[in-house]
Write a protein that holds these residues in place. Structure first.
Motif, mmCIF file in Angstrom:
data_model
loop_
_atom_site.group_PDB
_atom_site.id
_atom_site.type_symbol
_atom_site.label_atom_id
_atom_site.label_comp_id
_atom_site.label_asym_id
_atom_site.label_seq_id
_atom_site.Cartn_x
_atom_site.Cartn_y
_atom_site.Cartn_z
ATOM 1 N N LEU A 119 51.893 38.294 33.870
ATOM 2 C CA LEU A 119 52.452 37.697 35.132
ATOM 3 C C LEU A 119 53.672 37.007 34.782
ATOM 4 O O LEU A 119 53.956 36.472 33.502
ATOM 5 N N LEU A 120 54.593 37.282 35.653
ATOM 6 C CA LEU A 120 56.013 36.544 35.445
ATOM 7 C C LEU A 120 56.371 35.744 36.731
ATOM 8 O O LEU A 120 55.620 36.473 37.871
ATOM 9 N N ARG A 121 57.367 35.161 36.554
ATOM 10 C CA ARG A 121 57.831 34.266 37.924
ATOM 11 C C ARG A 121 58.588 35.622 38.800
ATOM 12 O O ARG A 121 59.091 36.360 38.227
ATOM 13 N N LYS A 122 58.225 35.104 40.027
ATOM 14 C CA LYS A 122 59.071 36.354 40.844
ATOM 15 C C LYS A 122 60.389 36.417 40.729
ATOM 16 O O LYS A 122 60.946 37.454 40.702
ATOM 17 N N GLY A 123 61.132 35.392 40.355
ATOM 18 C CA GLY A 123 62.672 35.268 40.285
ATOM 19 C C GLY A 123 62.988 36.183 39.019
ATOM 20 O O GLY A 123 64.049 36.553 38.786
ATOM 21 N N ASP A 124 61.932 36.426 38.105
ATOM 22 C CA ASP A 124 62.067 37.189 36.720
ATOM 23 C C ASP A 124 61.757 38.641 36.748
ATOM 24 O O ASP A 124 61.964 39.086 35.863
ATOM 25 N N ARG A 125 61.256 39.100 37.786
ATOM 26 C CA ARG A 125 60.802 40.300 37.935
ATOM 27 C C ARG A 125 62.032 41.200 37.835
ATOM 28 O O ARG A 125 61.621 42.616 37.210
ATOM 29 N N VAL A 126 63.315 40.860 37.907
ATOM 30 C CA VAL A 126 64.095 41.945 37.608
ATOM 31 C C VAL A 126 64.399 42.292 36.216
ATOM 32 O O VAL A 126 64.885 43.078 35.580
ATOM 33 N N ASN A 129 40.156 39.350 32.393
ATOM 34 C CA ASN A 129 38.587 39.860 33.140
ATOM 35 C C ASN A 129 38.255 39.674 34.463
ATOM 36 O O ASN A 129 37.270 39.288 35.041
ATOM 37 N N ARG A 130 39.280 40.280 35.410
ATOM 38 C CA ARG A 130 39.474 40.309 36.717
ATOM 39 C C ARG A 130 39.619 41.474 37.140
ATOM 40 O O ARG A 130 40.462 42.249 36.363
ATOM 41 N N HIS A 131 39.363 42.065 38.373
ATOM 42 C CA HIS A 131 39.991 43.297 39.080
ATOM 43 C C HIS A 131 40.709 42.826 40.205
ATOM 44 O O HIS A 131 40.336 42.482 41.166
ATOM 45 N N ILE A 132 41.969 43.505 40.133
ATOM 46 C CA ILE A 132 42.876 43.302 41.041
ATOM 47 C C ILE A 132 42.919 44.428 42.110
ATOM 48 O O ILE A 132 43.328 44.410 43.273
ATOM 49 N N GLY A 133 42.329 45.579 41.718
ATOM 50 C CA GLY A 133 42.318 46.778 42.542
ATOM 51 C C GLY A 133 43.731 47.331 42.516
ATOM 52 O O GLY A 133 44.717 47.174 41.877
ATOM 53 N N PHE A 134 43.667 48.424 43.445
ATOM 54 C CA PHE A 134 44.884 49.208 43.538
ATOM 55 C C PHE A 134 45.668 49.249 44.828
ATOM 56 O O PHE A 134 46.699 49.767 45.064
ATOM 57 N N LEU A 135 45.477 48.476 45.854
ATOM 58 C CA LEU A 135 45.826 48.207 46.954
ATOM 59 C C LEU A 135 46.201 46.671 47.069
ATOM 60 O O LEU A 135 45.414 45.749 46.805
ATOM 61 N N ALA A 160 40.825 38.587 43.312
ATOM 62 C CA ALA A 160 41.519 37.843 44.656
ATOM 63 C C ALA A 160 42.007 36.439 44.116
ATOM 64 O O ALA A 160 42.954 35.858 44.574
ATOM 65 N N ALA A 161 40.941 35.597 43.278
ATOM 66 C CA ALA A 161 41.360 34.399 42.707
ATOM 67 C C ALA A 161 42.690 34.385 41.818
ATOM 68 O O ALA A 161 43.610 33.590 42.038
ATOM 69 N N LEU A 162 42.718 35.505 41.146
ATOM 70 C CA LEU A 162 43.800 35.662 40.319
ATOM 71 C C LEU A 162 45.068 35.944 41.112
ATOM 72 O O LEU A 162 46.301 35.401 40.855
ATOM 73 N N LEU A 163 45.065 36.772 41.957
ATOM 74 C CA LEU A 163 46.259 36.831 42.946
ATOM 75 C C LEU A 163 46.613 35.602 43.782
ATOM 76 O O LEU A 163 47.859 35.333 44.049
ATOM 77 N N ASP A 164 45.726 34.810 44.072
ATOM 78 C CA ASP A 164 45.908 33.521 44.558
ATOM 79 C C ASP A 164 46.673 32.679 43.873
ATOM 80 O O ASP A 164 47.518 31.753 44.184
ATOM 81 N N PHE A 165 46.129 32.421 42.548
ATOM 82 C CA PHE A 165 46.857 31.815 41.619
ATOM 83 C C PHE A 165 48.450 32.326 41.523
ATOM 84 O O PHE A 165 49.057 31.470 41.397
ATOM 85 N N ALA A 166 48.290 33.392 41.201
ATOM 86 C CA ALA A 166 49.903 34.061 41.057
ATOM 87 C C ALA A 166 50.613 33.551 42.439
ATOM 88 O O ALA A 166 51.929 33.104 42.219
#
Length: 147
Positions: free
Chosen positions: A103-110, A35-41, A62-68
């Motif tokens: 959401l995934l760990r950065k190392g697992d994005r492959v 239930n958050r909006h991260i936008g398109f940019l 923005a709080a979700l992106l900070d959490f990530a």
């Protein structure tokens, strides 16, 4: 949505605790209606936001992106260009939004190959099912050798 701020804070604290308890050597996938909006940019979140999305970012997004960022995660939904219909996971007569995130760990994005909102499947009357294609290879066990 509709929860008191104190309840929301407890949910985020519990998620924080769970993510901290997962060893960095293990895979982690977080998926839910956030239930958050991260936008398109990315707008300063290039390390966690792939640049694709829907609508405008709000403070909770923005709080979700900070959490990530704090946990070394990436938002899979923002990693692939999609048509608008394939971004929107919630649609009502007065609103259409992208509020479900993966959401995934950065190392697992492959491992992530794609994600999709399945248009023909409705979890509830207004929610659409969100899925992700992951490629996980089982490692071969090595046999002990002599000499």
């Amino acid at each position: 949505m509709g929860l008191e701020e104190e309840v929301k804070a407890r949910i985020w604290e519990a998620l924080d605790e769970v993510v901290r308890s997962v060893p960095s050597s293990k895979k982690i996938v977080i998926t839910r209606d956030i239930n958050r909006h991260i936008g398109f940019l990315p707008g300063g979140y290039d390390d966690v936001h792939g640049g694709f999305g829907f609508d405008n970012r709000n403070g909770e997004g923005a709080a979700l992106l900070d959490f990530a960022r704090a946990f070394g995660l990436v938002v899979v939904n923002s990693s692939f260009p999609k048509k608008e219909d394939h971004l929107i996971a919630f649609r009502s007569s007065i609103a259409k939004t992208q509020i479900d995130f993966l959401l995934l760990r950065k190392g697992d994005r492959v491992l992530r190959k794609n994600y999709k909102v399945i248009l023909s499947e409705h979890v509830l009357t207004q929610h659409r099912l969100l899925g992700m294609d992951l490629i996980i290879k089982k490692s071969k066990k090595r046999r002990a050798t002599e000499g």
